[in-house]
Each structure stands twice: as structure tokens, then as C-alpha cells.
Motif scaffolding. Structure first.
Motif, PDB file in Angstrom:
ATOM      1  N   MET A   1       1.022  -1.014   0.057  1.00  0.00           N
ATOM      2  CA  MET A   1       0.052   0.015   0.034  1.00  0.00           C
ATOM      3  C   MET A   1       0.772   1.348   0.148  1.00  0.00           C
ATOM      4  O   MET A   1       0.744   2.268  -0.652  1.00  0.00           O
ATOM      5  CB  MET A   1      -0.833  -0.074   1.295  1.00  0.00           C
ATOM      6  N   LEU A  79      -4.401   4.955   1.320  1.00  0.00           N
ATOM      7  CA  LEU A  79      -3.611   3.810   1.173  1.00  0.00           C
ATOM      8  C   LEU A  79      -2.548   4.051   2.406  1.00  0.00           C
ATOM      9  O   LEU A  79      -2.041   2.765   2.940  1.00  0.00           O
ATOM     10  CB  LEU A  79      -2.888   3.801   0.068  1.00  0.00           C
ATOM     11  N   GLU A  83      -3.646  -0.783   7.174  1.00  0.00           N
ATOM     12  CA  GLU A  83      -4.723  -1.775   6.911  1.00  0.00           C
ATOM     13  C   GLU A  83      -5.908  -1.930   7.996  1.00  0.00           C
ATOM     14  O   GLU A  83      -5.727  -1.522   9.166  1.00  0.00           O
ATOM     15  CB  GLU A  83      -3.785  -3.240   6.878  1.00  0.00           C
ATOM     16  N   CYS A  90     -10.329   3.700  -2.727  1.00  0.00           N
ATOM     17  CA  CYS A  90      -9.354   4.000  -3.827  1.00  0.00           C
ATOM     18  C   CYS A  90      -9.771   3.654  -5.172  1.00  0.00           C
ATOM     19  O   CYS A  90      -9.541   4.327  -6.268  1.00  0.00           O
ATOM     20  CB  CYS A  90      -8.200   3.074  -3.241  1.00  0.00           C
ATOM     21  N   ILE A 239      -5.856  -2.840  -5.128  1.00  0.00           N
ATOM     22  CA  ILE A 239      -4.957  -1.480  -4.911  1.00  0.00           C
ATOM     23  C   ILE A 239      -3.955  -1.025  -6.125  1.00  0.00           C
ATOM     24  O   ILE A 239      -3.689  -0.253  -6.799  1.00  0.00           O
ATOM     25  CB  ILE A 239      -4.262  -1.592  -3.682  1.00  0.00           C
TER      26      ILE A 239
END
Length: 299
Positions: A1, A79, A83, A90, A239
Motif C-alpha cells: 500500500m 493507502l 490496513e 481507492c 489496490i
């Protein structure tokens, strides 16, 4: 990320620098130079409205690219927050970036003729004014409708004064004809994306689905934890795909505007963005390999 966020941050900074270097005086023979010559060939009564159309297009391009940059910054924050990352932010943000960039690239396409570029800009102006009217009729019309009507009248006046014909479908403006060119007020973005090598039409459909909470996409993102709690989380592949969508949109802007103004560093700037995209693809492969290794160890 964090790698994806860094790629977005670097790409956004590079694009801002590149656009800032574009000279107001285009290179000899560049499409921007040809557009000025195109205006000058007309009678003086038509030159002014054509310049109005180009000025509106210039201002709108600046706003659209600024809006895209803001959404890229928002993606970075998502990002970098840690987490887990929800699937929607996104993906939806990348859709706004793609849509804004492809619209301004469509109107400035250096592969088009000057006639086509002015017709596309005029159609975009009319479409924007129509959307303004629709919104004003529903949202405090006593305060907003007069301004919206004036904005439409101005756009209509300038477009017709430039010797463009506004076609209608059941009384509603639907197209603009300028010389041999006819352009719809609402062109299909998917059809436009198919003509631009740096964009992926299927990804636009996915990102559009995310924005509208389409059921099939929700099913792809849904996961159940050990306590049977349902969550919608973005996996690394999602992502990376969202990041690649943004990098592709930025590549398109760099190539389009650099070529339009005849900037000598365009090829190098495009190559830098392509290398960033390749690095993200490599990161995706690395993640998949690691996932396979982890899975074998568990088994």
C-alpha cells in the motif's frame, strides 16, 4: 500500500511540474499553433466566439486536472492510513481521476483536426451548461436557476456565433455540427477509452461499478472473518489496479498536452510514467508469488 501511495505521490508531483513547463507560446507546427492559425482564417466576427470556446476549454481543463490531483491525494491518504483498506475509496477515487483526465484529453487530442477539437470543446461547454440547468431546476431554483439560464444562453450564443449548428433530439440539445464534424454532447467514455492506449476500458467499468455499488463487484470484494463478520476489503491486486488506472490517466494527460503544445520533453515524461506503471506490475507479481509461497507453507 505504501509503495502504491508513493507511486501516486511521485506521479502527481511530476505531472504538476510538467504541465507548469508548457509554454503559453506553442512550438511551431504543434497542434496548439495550428488551432491559432485555424481561428485566424475566419472572419473577425467568428474569431471572438471561437476564442471564447477555447478559453472555456482551457479553464475547464485546469479545473478537471486540479480535481484529479485532489483525488489522487485522497487515494494516498487512504493507502497510507494502514490496513485494512476498504475496497470503495481507492477504486471510486481512481474512477474520478480517469473520467476527468479522459475528458480533457478528448478535447485536446493532437490526433484530431482543429475543427474536431473546437467542435468537441463546444459540445462539452453545452453539455456542462445543460447539466447546470438540470441541477438548478431541482436545487433551490429561486436562487440558482437564473444563473444557470444565463450560463446556458451564453454558451449557446458563442457556439452559434462560431457558425456551429446545435442539433436537437426531441427538443433537447444533443449534438454540435461544425463544418464536416458532428459531435454528441454526451460522448461514450468507454468508446473514447478504447481509442487511448494508456487507458483500460474494463477498469473504467469496474471503477464505475464501485461508485454505484454494483452487486457483482460487491460479491468480488466480500469476505467473512472468523467471527462471521462481513467486510468489503481491497486486496493488493485491487489496490495495484487502481494505481495503474491513475498512472494510465496521467500518462494520457502528459502525452496529450505535451504533444498538443509541442513540448520537447514529452517522450521522456511519458516514459517515466510508463516505468512507474511497470514497477507497480512487478510489485503485483511479487505479491502473488509471496502469496503462493505462504499458501504452500500453510498446507
Amino acid at each position: 500500500m505504501h509503495e502504491a501511495a508513493r507511486a501516486l505521490r511521485n506521479a502527481d508531483a511530476s505531472l504538476g511540474t510538467f504541465l507548469g513547463l508548457l509554454s503559453e507560446t506553442p512550438a511551431e507546427g504543434a497542434p496548439a499553433h495550428l488551432d491559432e492559425a485555424f481561428i485566424n482564417q475566419f472572419h473577425h466576427k467568428k474569431r471572438s466566439p471561437l476564442r471564447w470556446i477555447r478559453t472555456w476549454s482551457d479553464r475547464t481543463a485546469s479545473l478537471a486536472l486540479g480535481n484529479a490531483s485532489d483525488h489522487v491525494l485522497a487515494m494516498q491518504r487512504v493507502l497510507e492510513a494502514g490496513e485494512p483498506v476498504n475496497v470503495w475509496p481507492c477504486v471510486s477515487l481512481s474512477r474520478v481521476v480517469m473520467e476527468g483526465c479522459v475528458r480533457v484529453c478528448y478535447t485536446r487530442d493532437p490526433r484530431a483536426t482543429s475543427e474536431e477539437r473546437f467542435a468537441r470543446a463546444a459540445a462539452a461547454w453545452l453539455e456542462s451548461s445543460q447539466q447546470h440547468l438540470v441541477a438548478a431546476r431541482e436545487f433551490y431554483p429561486e436562487k440558482t436557476l437564473k444563473e444557470a439560464e444565463e450560463a446556458w444562453e451564453k454558451a449557446e450564443q458563442k457556439v452559434t456565433a462560431a457558425d456551429m449548428a446545435i442539433g436537437r433530439n426531441k427538443g433537447k440539445p444533443s449534438r454540435v455540427t461544425f463544418g464536416e464534424t458532428t459531435v454528441n454532447l454526451s460522448p461514450s467514455l468507454v468508446d473514447i477509452l478504447r481509442t487511448r492506449h494508456s487507458h483500460i476500458p474494463s477498469w473504467y467499468r469496474i471503477s464505475s461499478g464501485a461508485s454505484h455499488n454494483t452487486t457483482w463487484l460487491i460479491q468480488q470484494a466480500a469476505a467473512t472473518s472468523n467471527d462471521r463478520t462481513l467486510s468489503l476489503r481491497a486486496d493488493p491486486a485491487t489496490i495495484i489496479a487502481a494505481t495503474l488506472a491513475v498512472l494510465g490517466a496521467y500518462e494520457d494527460v502528459t502525452e496529450t498536452f505535451g504533444t498538443y503544445f509541442g513540448h520537447e520533453r514529452t517522450a521522456g515524461a511519458v516514459r517515466t510514467l510508463q516505468l512507474r506503471a511497470q514497477a507497480m506490475v512487478a510489485l503485483g507479481r511479487k505479491w502473488r508469488q509471496q502469496m503462493e509461497t505462504d499458501a504452500r507453507q500453510v498446507l
